[in-house]
Design a protein around this motif. Structure first.
Motif, PDB file in Angstrom:
ATOM      1  N   CYS A 184      73.932  78.128  18.440  1.00  0.00           N
ATOM      2  CA  CYS A 184      73.134  79.266  17.998  1.00  0.00           C
ATOM      3  C   CYS A 184      74.015  80.428  17.555  1.00  0.00           C
ATOM      4  CB  CYS A 184      72.199  79.716  19.115  1.00  0.00           C
ATOM      5  SG  CYS A 184      70.853  78.559  19.465  1.00  0.00           S
ATOM      6  N   GLN A 185      75.129  80.626  18.245  1.00  0.00           N
ATOM      7  CA  GLN A 185      76.048  81.687  17.839  1.00  0.00           C
ATOM      8  C   GLN A 185      76.653  81.398  16.471  1.00  0.00           C
ATOM      9  OE1 GLN A 185      76.448  84.599  19.620  1.00  0.00           O
ATOM     10  NE2 GLN A 185      74.756  83.684  20.772  1.00  0.00           N
ATOM     11  N   SER A 186      76.890  80.125  16.200  1.00  0.00           N
ATOM     12  CA  SER A 186      77.409  79.748  14.880  1.00  0.00           C
ATOM     13  C   SER A 186      76.364  79.970  13.793  1.00  0.00           C
ATOM     14  CB  SER A 186      77.853  78.280  14.891  1.00  0.00           C
ATOM     15  OG  SER A 186      78.875  78.062  15.858  1.00  0.00           O
ATOM     16  N   ILE A 187      75.109  79.698  14.112  1.00  0.00           N
ATOM     17  CA  ILE A 187      74.032  79.926  13.144  1.00  0.00           C
ATOM     18  C   ILE A 187      73.849  81.417  12.894  1.00  0.00           C
ATOM     19  CG2 ILE A 187      71.552  79.650  12.747  1.00  0.00           C
ATOM     20  CD1 ILE A 187      71.670  77.095  14.399  1.00  0.00           C
ATOM     21  N   ALA A 188      73.960  82.209  13.956  1.00  0.00           N
ATOM     22  CA  ALA A 188      73.796  83.662  13.811  1.00  0.00           C
ATOM     23  C   ALA A 188      74.933  84.294  13.028  1.00  0.00           C
ATOM     24  CB  ALA A 188      73.688  84.310  15.190  1.00  0.00           C
ATOM     25  N   SER A 189      76.106  83.663  13.038  1.00  0.00           N
ATOM     26  CA  SER A 189      77.272  84.179  12.291  1.00  0.00           C
ATOM     27  C   SER A 189      77.774  83.088  11.358  1.00  0.00           C
ATOM     28  CB  SER A 189      78.368  84.616  13.264  1.00  0.00           C
ATOM     29  OG  SER A 189      77.893  85.592  14.169  1.00  0.00           O
ATOM     30  N   PRO A 190      77.100  82.872  10.236  1.00  0.00           N
ATOM     31  CA  PRO A 190      77.475  81.772   9.333  1.00  0.00           C
ATOM     32  C   PRO A 190      78.859  81.933   8.720  1.00  0.00           C
ATOM     33  CG  PRO A 190      75.836  83.200   8.315  1.00  0.00           C
ATOM     34  CD  PRO A 190      75.951  83.627   9.751  1.00  0.00           C
ATOM     35  N   SER A 191      79.368  83.144   8.713  1.00  0.00           N
ATOM     36  CA  SER A 191      80.693  83.357   8.120  1.00  0.00           C
ATOM     37  C   SER A 191      81.810  82.781   8.984  1.00  0.00           C
ATOM     38  CB  SER A 191      80.935  84.858   7.914  1.00  0.00           C
ATOM     39  OG  SER A 191      80.847  85.558   9.153  1.00  0.00           O
ATOM     40  N   LYS A 192      81.501  82.498  10.257  1.00  0.00           N
ATOM     41  CA  LYS A 192      82.521  81.979  11.168  1.00  0.00           C
ATOM     42  C   LYS A 192      82.591  80.458  11.181  1.00  0.00           C
ATOM     43  CE  LYS A 192      82.228  85.926  14.315  1.00  0.00           C
ATOM     44  NZ  LYS A 192      82.000  86.369  15.728  1.00  0.00           N
ATOM     45  N   THR A 193      81.744  79.789  10.422  1.00  0.00           N
ATOM     46  CA  THR A 193      81.758  78.332  10.367  1.00  0.00           C
ATOM     47  C   THR A 193      81.634  77.873   8.923  1.00  0.00           C
ATOM     48  OG1 THR A 193      80.625  76.329  11.105  1.00  0.00           O
ATOM     49  CG2 THR A 193      79.269  78.260  10.733  1.00  0.00           C
ATOM     50  N   SER A 194      82.247  76.738   8.624  1.00  0.00           N
ATOM     51  CA  SER A 194      82.191  76.192   7.267  1.00  0.00           C
ATOM     52  C   SER A 194      80.975  75.302   7.041  1.00  0.00           C
ATOM     53  CB  SER A 194      83.471  75.385   6.981  1.00  0.00           C
ATOM     54  OG  SER A 194      83.621  74.332   7.927  1.00  0.00           O
ATOM     55  N   ALA A 195      80.293  74.901   8.113  1.00  0.00           N
ATOM     56  CA  ALA A 195      79.129  74.024   7.992  1.00  0.00           C
ATOM     57  C   ALA A 195      77.910  74.827   7.557  1.00  0.00           C
ATOM     58  CB  ALA A 195      78.855  73.333   9.320  1.00  0.00           C
ATOM     59  N   SER A 196      77.001  74.146   6.905  1.00  0.00           N
ATOM     60  CA  SER A 196      75.763  74.805   6.482  1.00  0.00           C
ATOM     61  C   SER A 196      74.859  75.012   7.686  1.00  0.00           C
ATOM     62  CB  SER A 196      75.049  73.952   5.434  1.00  0.00           C
ATOM     63  OG  SER A 196      74.690  72.691   5.982  1.00  0.00           O
ATOM     64  N   ALA A 214      62.197  59.421  19.856  1.00  0.00           N
ATOM     65  CA  ALA A 214      61.411  60.638  20.018  1.00  0.00           C
ATOM     66  C   ALA A 214      61.435  61.446  18.724  1.00  0.00           C
ATOM     67  CB  ALA A 214      61.949  61.468  21.176  1.00  0.00           C
ATOM     68  N   PHE A 215      60.304  62.080  18.419  1.00  0.00           N
ATOM     69  CA  PHE A 215      60.225  62.876  17.202  1.00  0.00           C
ATOM     70  C   PHE A 215      59.686  64.271  17.538  1.00  0.00           C
ATOM     71  CE2 PHE A 215      58.004  64.489  13.469  1.00  0.00           C
ATOM     72  CZ  PHE A 215      58.996  64.360  12.514  1.00  0.00           C
ATOM     73  N   PRO A 216      60.348  65.353  17.046  1.00  0.00           N
ATOM     74  CA  PRO A 216      61.535  65.300  16.189  1.00  0.00           C
ATOM     75  C   PRO A 216      62.830  65.050  16.972  1.00  0.00           C
ATOM     76  CG  PRO A 216      60.872  67.557  16.531  1.00  0.00           C
ATOM     77  CD  PRO A 216      59.824  66.720  17.199  1.00  0.00           C
ATOM     78  N   GLY A 217      62.864  65.393  18.261  1.00  0.00           N
ATOM     79  CA  GLY A 217      64.036  65.111  19.082  1.00  0.00           C
ATOM     80  C   GLY A 217      65.155  66.105  18.920  1.00  0.00           C
ATOM     81  N   LYS A 218      65.168  66.842  17.815  1.00  0.00           N
ATOM     82  CA  LYS A 218      66.210  67.826  17.578  1.00  0.00           C
ATOM     83  C   LYS A 218      65.628  69.008  16.818  1.00  0.00           C
ATOM     84  CE  LYS A 218      67.924  65.826  13.239  1.00  0.00           C
ATOM     85  NZ  LYS A 218      69.120  65.313  12.535  1.00  0.00           N
ATOM     86  N   VAL A 219      66.327  70.139  16.949  1.00  0.00           N
ATOM     87  CA  VAL A 219      65.933  71.358  16.248  1.00  0.00           C
ATOM     88  C   VAL A 219      67.159  71.899  15.553  1.00  0.00           C
ATOM     89  CG1 VAL A 219      64.929  73.661  16.468  1.00  0.00           C
ATOM     90  CG2 VAL A 219      64.187  71.828  17.993  1.00  0.00           C
ATOM     91  N   CYS A 220      67.018  72.329  14.314  1.00  0.00           N
ATOM     92  CA  CYS A 220      68.168  72.744  13.510  1.00  0.00           C
ATOM     93  C   CYS A 220      67.945  74.129  12.900  1.00  0.00           C
ATOM     94  CB  CYS A 220      68.426  71.741  12.381  1.00  0.00           C
ATOM     95  SG  CYS A 220      68.687  70.040  12.939  1.00  0.00           S
ATOM     96  N   GLY A 221      69.061  74.705  12.478  1.00  0.00           N
ATOM     97  CA  GLY A 221      69.045  75.916  11.672  1.00  0.00           C
ATOM     98  C   GLY A 221      68.356  77.105  12.322  1.00  0.00           C
ATOM     99  N   SER A 222      67.574  77.800  11.526  1.00  0.00           N
ATOM    100  CA  SER A 222      66.913  79.023  11.974  1.00  0.00           C
ATOM    101  C   SER A 222      65.903  78.753  13.089  1.00  0.00           C
ATOM    102  CB  SER A 222      66.225  79.701  10.788  1.00  0.00           C
ATOM    103  OG  SER A 222      65.270  78.824  10.198  1.00  0.00           O
ATOM    104  N   ASN A 223      65.312  77.567  13.104  1.00  0.00           N
ATOM    105  CA  ASN A 223      64.380  77.231  14.191  1.00  0.00           C
ATOM    106  C   ASN A 223      65.099  77.191  15.535  1.00  0.00           C
ATOM    107  OD1 ASN A 223      62.197  76.959  12.433  1.00  0.00           O
ATOM    108  ND2 ASN A 223      62.649  74.804  12.029  1.00  0.00           N
TER     109      ASN A 223
END
Length: 277
Positions: A184-196, A214-223
């Motif tokens: 979550c910290q990486s998502i909040a600061s996108p400039s600190k990581t090279s991944a989308s 299981a579906f969805p089983g994972k949560v990504c990005g802004s969610n």
């Protein structure tokens, strides 16, 4: 005997190591059980709210969580009783050891234990044999059961090994939540990581929390970032940390109990054989 003299004798004969270990044990177990119980409840809510919409996917997880919560109830009860027994054992064996070395005068309970553990005199003359105080009799009977530090050393050693595994297991949820929080910290600061941002995810299936279908089983990005900002996630994370600290405090208390009981047992055994310690 004045009040100050009586208090001084009690303080001199008190097993300070056992007192500290008992307080640390009660504090650690209360922290571990209380925070662990609430953290498991929070995890259940997070899973069923964000990671899976099908009850069958997390039905087994809920059963496991409820089973662990019942185990927590039993753990709290057991450690309360066992901690009290270890404290009583500390008082009795410490009193016997200090009586051997002549550190303080024997009290009523010390006399009862002395007759049991150190083989001391039970009375002087017929009057001492027939006019025994009722409290001394109780302490003498209790001393027969508590005057075996070797048994407590073995039980405490086995319990320490088991609790070492519990301590290791309590680090697992802290590791999972810490990884999620770091993501979550990486998502909040996108400039600190090279991944989308969309590729940064928290996958509950990867840790075995949910089955792979299981579906969805994972949560990504802004969610995922929105989940990390919820009070429920923050509280659950900190509760797991507190439970981990409680497990560590309990482990330290068990080690302290074991060291103190081993020392008392060694002294009583060696002095009982006439060996200089």
């Amino acid at each position: 005997m004045g009040l100050l003299e009586c208090c001084a004798r009690c303080l001199v004969g008190a097993p300070f190591a056992s007192l500290v270990a008992t307080g640390l044990c009660f504090f650690g177990v209360a922290l571990f059980c209380g925070c662990g119980h609430e953290a498991l409840t929070g995890t259940e809510k997070l899973i069923e709210t964000y990671f899976s919409k099908n009850y069958q996917d997390y039905e087994y997880l809920i059963n496991v969580i409820h089973a662990f919560q019942y185990v927590i109830y039993g753990t709290a009860s057991f450690f309360f009783l066992y901690g009290a027994l270890l404290l009583a054992e500390g008082f009795y064996t410490t009193g016997a050891v200090r009586q051997i070395f002549g550190d303080y005068k024997t009290t009523i309970c010390g006399k009862g234990l002395s007759a049991t553990v150190t083989g001391g005199q039970k009375g002087r003359g017929s009057r001492g044999q027939h006019q025994v105080h009722s409290l001394e009799r109780v302490c003498h009977c209790l001393g027969k059961w508590l005057g075996h530090p070797d048994k407590f050393v073995g039980i405490t050693y086995a319990l320490t090994v088991v609790w070492l595994l519990v301590f290791a297991c309590s680090a697992v949820p802290v590791y999972i939540y810490f990884n999620t929080w770091t993501t979550c910290q990486s998502i909040a600061s996108p400039s600190k990581t090279s991944a989308s941002i969309g590729s940064l995810c928290a996958d509950a299936r990867m840790y075995g929390v949910l089955p792979w279908n299981a579906f969805p089983g994972k949560v990504c990005g802004s969610n995922l970032l929105s989940i990390c900002k919820t009070a429920e996630f923050q509280m659950t994370f900190h509760l797991f940390i507190a439970a981990f600290v409680g497990a560590a405090a309990t482990l330290v208390s068990l080690l302290t109990f074991m060291i103190a009981a081993t020392y008392n047992f060694a002294v009583l055994k060696l002095m009982g054989r006439g060996t200089k310690f």
